[in-house]
Design a protein around this motif. Structure first.
Motif, PDB file in Angstrom:
ATOM      1  N   GLY A 128      -8.717  -9.543  -7.505  1.00  0.00           N
ATOM      2  CA  GLY A 128      -9.228 -10.225  -6.322  1.00  0.00           C
ATOM      3  C   GLY A 128      -8.807  -9.601  -5.011  1.00  0.00           C
ATOM      4  N   GLU A 129      -7.696  -8.825  -5.014  1.00  0.00           N
ATOM      5  CA  GLU A 129      -7.176  -8.194  -3.789  1.00  0.00           C
ATOM      6  C   GLU A 129      -6.582  -6.844  -4.159  1.00  0.00           C
ATOM      7  OE1 GLU A 129      -5.677 -12.366  -1.655  1.00  0.00           O
ATOM      8  OE2 GLU A 129      -4.279 -11.102  -2.788  1.00  0.00           O
ATOM      9  N   TRP A 130      -7.022  -5.775  -3.520  1.00  0.00           N
ATOM     10  CA  TRP A 130      -6.563  -4.447  -3.885  1.00  0.00           C
ATOM     11  C   TRP A 130      -5.077  -4.244  -3.632  1.00  0.00           C
ATOM     12  CZ3 TRP A 130      -4.192  -1.706  -0.127  1.00  0.00           C
ATOM     13  CH2 TRP A 130      -4.511  -1.990   1.206  1.00  0.00           C
TER      14      TRP A 130
ATOM     15  N   ASP B  15      -6.061   2.773   3.492  1.00  0.00           N
ATOM     16  CA  ASP B  15      -6.257   1.419   2.981  1.00  0.00           C
ATOM     17  C   ASP B  15      -7.754   1.146   2.840  1.00  0.00           C
ATOM     18  OD1 ASP B  15      -3.570   1.327   3.220  1.00  0.00           O
ATOM     19  OD2 ASP B  15      -3.508  -0.152   4.836  1.00  0.00           O
ATOM     20  N   PRO B  16      -8.189   0.628   1.690  1.00  0.00           N
ATOM     21  CA  PRO B  16      -9.626   0.360   1.486  1.00  0.00           C
ATOM     22  C   PRO B  16     -10.203  -0.617   2.503  1.00  0.00           C
ATOM     23  CG  PRO B  16      -8.454   0.332  -0.603  1.00  0.00           C
ATOM     24  CD  PRO B  16      -7.415   0.405   0.471  1.00  0.00           C
ATOM     25  N   THR B  17      -9.402  -1.631   2.890  1.00  0.00           N
ATOM     26  CA  THR B  17      -9.813  -2.614   3.902  1.00  0.00           C
ATOM     27  C   THR B  17      -8.564  -3.036   4.662  1.00  0.00           C
ATOM     28  OG1 THR B  17      -9.393  -4.612   2.602  1.00  0.00           O
ATOM     29  CG2 THR B  17     -11.527  -3.522   2.277  1.00  0.00           C
ATOM     30  N   PRO B  18      -8.719  -3.726   5.776  1.00  0.00           N
ATOM     31  CA  PRO B  18      -7.539  -4.311   6.419  1.00  0.00           C
ATOM     32  C   PRO B  18      -6.881  -5.336   5.494  1.00  0.00           C
ATOM     33  CG  PRO B  18      -9.399  -4.269   7.929  1.00  0.00           C
ATOM     34  CD  PRO B  18      -9.945  -3.890   6.590  1.00  0.00           C
ATOM     35  N   TYR B  19      -5.585  -5.473   5.613  1.00  0.00           N
ATOM     36  CA  TYR B  19      -4.835  -6.453   4.819  1.00  0.00           C
ATOM     37  C   TYR B  19      -5.266  -7.872   5.215  1.00  0.00           C
ATOM     38  CZ  TYR B  19      -0.765  -9.067   3.085  1.00  0.00           C
ATOM     39  OH  TYR B  19       0.062  -9.965   2.447  1.00  0.00           O
ATOM     40  N   LEU B  20      -5.398  -8.746   4.222  1.00  0.00           N
ATOM     41  CA  LEU B  20      -5.806 -10.140   4.392  1.00  0.00           C
ATOM     42  C   LEU B  20      -7.183 -10.280   5.041  1.00  0.00           C
ATOM     43  CD1 LEU B  20      -2.617 -12.215   5.317  1.00  0.00           C
ATOM     44  CD2 LEU B  20      -3.635 -11.754   3.087  1.00  0.00           C
TER      45      LEU B  20
ATOM     46  N   HIS C 158     -13.567  -0.387  -4.837  1.00  0.00           N
ATOM     47  CA  HIS C 158     -12.875   0.783  -4.276  1.00  0.00           C
ATOM     48  C   HIS C 158     -12.360   1.712  -5.377  1.00  0.00           C
ATOM     49  CE1 HIS C 158     -13.115  -1.328  -0.459  1.00  0.00           C
ATOM     50  NE2 HIS C 158     -12.619  -2.393  -1.068  1.00  0.00           N
ATOM     51  N   THR C 159     -13.168   1.886  -6.404  1.00  0.00           N
ATOM     52  CA  THR C 159     -12.761   2.751  -7.523  1.00  0.00           C
ATOM     53  C   THR C 159     -12.708   4.224  -7.139  1.00  0.00           C
ATOM     54  OG1 THR C 159     -15.075   2.845  -8.261  1.00  0.00           O
ATOM     55  CG2 THR C 159     -13.650   1.158  -9.254  1.00  0.00           C
ATOM     56  N   ASP C 160     -13.305   4.587  -5.997  1.00  0.00           N
ATOM     57  CA  ASP C 160     -13.309   5.986  -5.565  1.00  0.00           C
ATOM     58  C   ASP C 160     -12.222   6.296  -4.541  1.00  0.00           C
ATOM     59  OD1 ASP C 160     -14.426   4.399  -3.622  1.00  0.00           O
ATOM     60  OD2 ASP C 160     -15.958   5.861  -3.017  1.00  0.00           O
ATOM     61  N   ASN C 161     -11.361   5.318  -4.226  1.00  0.00           N
ATOM     62  CA  ASN C 161     -10.301   5.539  -3.246  1.00  0.00           C
ATOM     63  C   ASN C 161      -9.123   6.241  -3.919  1.00  0.00           C
ATOM     64  OD1 ASN C 161      -7.723   4.794  -1.719  1.00  0.00           O
ATOM     65  ND2 ASN C 161      -9.284   4.066  -0.299  1.00  0.00           N
ATOM     66  N   ALA C 162      -8.877   7.498  -3.516  1.00  0.00           N
ATOM     67  CA  ALA C 162      -7.853   8.314  -4.174  1.00  0.00           C
ATOM     68  C   ALA C 162      -6.461   7.710  -4.010  1.00  0.00           C
ATOM     69  CB  ALA C 162      -7.886   9.735  -3.623  1.00  0.00           C
ATOM     70  N   PHE C 163      -6.150   7.196  -2.811  1.00  0.00           N
ATOM     71  CA  PHE C 163      -4.838   6.604  -2.574  1.00  0.00           C
ATOM     72  C   PHE C 163      -4.628   5.395  -3.484  1.00  0.00           C
ATOM     73  CE2 PHE C 163      -4.330   9.544   0.617  1.00  0.00           C
ATOM     74  CZ  PHE C 163      -3.294   9.307   1.494  1.00  0.00           C
ATOM     75  N   LEU C 164      -5.660   4.565  -3.602  1.00  0.00           N
ATOM     76  CA  LEU C 164      -5.538   3.359  -4.417  1.00  0.00           C
ATOM     77  C   LEU C 164      -5.348   3.708  -5.889  1.00  0.00           C
ATOM     78  CD1 LEU C 164      -5.520   0.310  -4.464  1.00  0.00           C
ATOM     79  CD2 LEU C 164      -8.007   0.327  -4.647  1.00  0.00           C
ATOM     80  N   LYS C 165      -6.007   4.753  -6.356  1.00  0.00           N
ATOM     81  CA  LYS C 165      -5.838   5.192  -7.744  1.00  0.00           C
ATOM     82  C   LYS C 165      -4.388   5.588  -8.011  1.00  0.00           C
ATOM     83  CE  LYS C 165     -10.530   6.932  -8.605  1.00  0.00           C
ATOM     84  NZ  LYS C 165     -11.346   8.151  -8.873  1.00  0.00           N
ATOM     85  N   VAL C 166      -3.805   6.330  -7.089  1.00  0.00           N
ATOM     86  CA  VAL C 166      -2.405   6.747  -7.246  1.00  0.00           C
ATOM     87  C   VAL C 166      -1.489   5.532  -7.270  1.00  0.00           C
ATOM     88  CG1 VAL C 166      -0.497   7.969  -6.123  1.00  0.00           C
ATOM     89  CG2 VAL C 166      -2.766   9.010  -6.197  1.00  0.00           C
TER      90      VAL C 166
ATOM     91  N   THR D  39       0.871  -1.168   0.000  1.00  0.00           N
ATOM     92  CA  THR D  39       0.000   0.000   0.000  1.00  0.00           C
ATOM     93  C   THR D  39       0.911   1.221   0.000  1.00  0.00           C
ATOM     94  OG1 THR D  39      -1.830   1.107   1.140  1.00  0.00           O
ATOM     95  CG2 THR D  39      -0.177   0.056   2.533  1.00  0.00           C
ATOM     96  N   ILE D  40       0.356   2.400   0.196  1.00  0.00           N
ATOM     97  CA  ILE D  40       1.156   3.625   0.269  1.00  0.00           C
ATOM     98  C   ILE D  40       0.656   4.492   1.409  1.00  0.00           C
ATOM     99  CG2 ILE D  40       1.844   3.714  -2.159  1.00  0.00           C
ATOM    100  CD1 ILE D  40      -0.455   5.703  -2.620  1.00  0.00           C
ATOM    101  N   GLU D  41       1.519   5.400   1.828  1.00  0.00           N
ATOM    102  CA  GLU D  41       1.115   6.426   2.787  1.00  0.00           C
ATOM    103  C   GLU D  41       1.735   7.740   2.360  1.00  0.00           C
ATOM    104  OE1 GLU D  41       4.398   6.248   6.383  1.00  0.00           O
ATOM    105  OE2 GLU D  41       2.619   4.993   6.572  1.00  0.00           O
ATOM    106  N   SER D  42       1.111   8.838   2.767  1.00  0.00           N
ATOM    107  CA  SER D  42       1.643  10.155   2.441  1.00  0.00           C
ATOM    108  C   SER D  42       2.895  10.421   3.266  1.00  0.00           C
ATOM    109  CB  SER D  42       0.591  11.235   2.718  1.00  0.00           C
ATOM    110  OG  SER D  42       0.365  11.343   4.116  1.00  0.00           O
TER     111      SER D  42
END
Length: 281
Positions: free
Chosen positions: A269-271, A230-235, A246-254, A220-223
């Protein structure tokens, strides 16, 4: 004084030229246009100067990062032998040089030898539900240093540079998994969910995961300020972890754009999961 009717522009009285009011308006409009044009020109010059300063700042930042990474390969030995008196105050500087010939693209390498990223403590702090002597117990999965195929690493280095320029840092969960780790993770999934034999979208059976070839990464990433979205917890083993949710998650798009631009493909299957588009034998 006699005024000629044919004179449309000026009157002359005692040597002084007088301009008719309608021509004063025309002159004022001309001056206004000229002033606006000059101001617009100055604004464009300012914008050009700002862009040049920003480009210079980015170049200086990249150079500083390169110098910082280069300095990591140099250390100073200040130790004093116990059986030998100290004869000098000058520290001994030792330079560690990398091998001239890079590893083969298919070779597993230690990630931290080539790239400094934030390692998420998930595997070091989260107990897994494992099967031991026919019983289910909670244990930590022993995970060594993160390793990855050298070819995949090159793409991750590119993604890291793109993200740093945008003000983000990579936070990595894992890359290569040996067979034991994959087996433990599969046991945890089955014990936790009761889905024995299924779950292909979440945890592959040993020998079926791209992680076991070192050509997949979970991250994932952080600023730069430490913010994560994070869209969801890992695993989390639910349909909610699928990227389409999670198409609207700005961090995930980047993150997705940087990874795709660097040669990775998105796993729907997993973001958090990305595969190297190339295969290294």
């Amino acid at each position: 004084m006699f005024i000629d009717d044919k004179c449309k522009c000026f009157l002359q009285y005692k040597g002084v030229i007088l301009i008719k009011p309608k021509h004063i308006s025309i002159l004022a409009a001309f001056v206004a246009v000229l002033t606006f044009t000059f101001c617009f020109w100055m604004v464009q010059i300012h914008k050009t100067a700002v862009k040049a300063e920003e480009a210079l700042a980015i170049a200086n930042a990249k150079e500083a990062i390169a110098q910082a990474k280069a300095s990591e390969n140099t250390f100073i030995d200040n130790s004093v032998p116990t059986d030998t008196p100290d004869t000098t105050d000058t520290p001994v500087e030792t330079t560690v040089t990398e091998t001239e010939t890079p590893p083969e693209l298919s070779k597993l390498v230690k990630l931290s030898d080539y790239l400094v990223v934030i390692e998420d403590p998930f595997y070091k702090t989260t107990p897994f539900l494992l099967t031991e002597d026919g019983k289910m117990v909670e244990k930590l999965i022993p995970v060594d240093d993160i390793r990855i195929k050298y070819g995949t690493l090159q793409k991750l280095i590119k993604a890291d540079a793109l993200l740093r320029d945008l003000g983000y840092n990579i936070v990595i969960f894992c890359a290569y998994r040996d067979e034991q780790t994959q087996t433990f993770l599969r046991q945890h999934y089955e014990n936790l969910t009761g889905d024995v034999g299924g779950g292909y979208n979440y945890v592959a059976h040993p020998g079926k995961s791209r992680h076991q070839s070192g050509q997949a990464v979970d991250l994932t990433i952080e600023s730069v300020g430490g913010e994560r979205q994070d869209p969801t917890p890992y695993l989390e083993f639910t349909d909610n972890v699928k990227t389409r949710n999670h198409t609207d998650n700005a961090f995930l798009k980047v993150l997705q754009k940087a990874m795709v631009d660097s040669g990775f493909s998105i796993y729907n299957g997993e973001w958090w999961h990305f595969n190297d588009e190339e295969v290294y034998e």
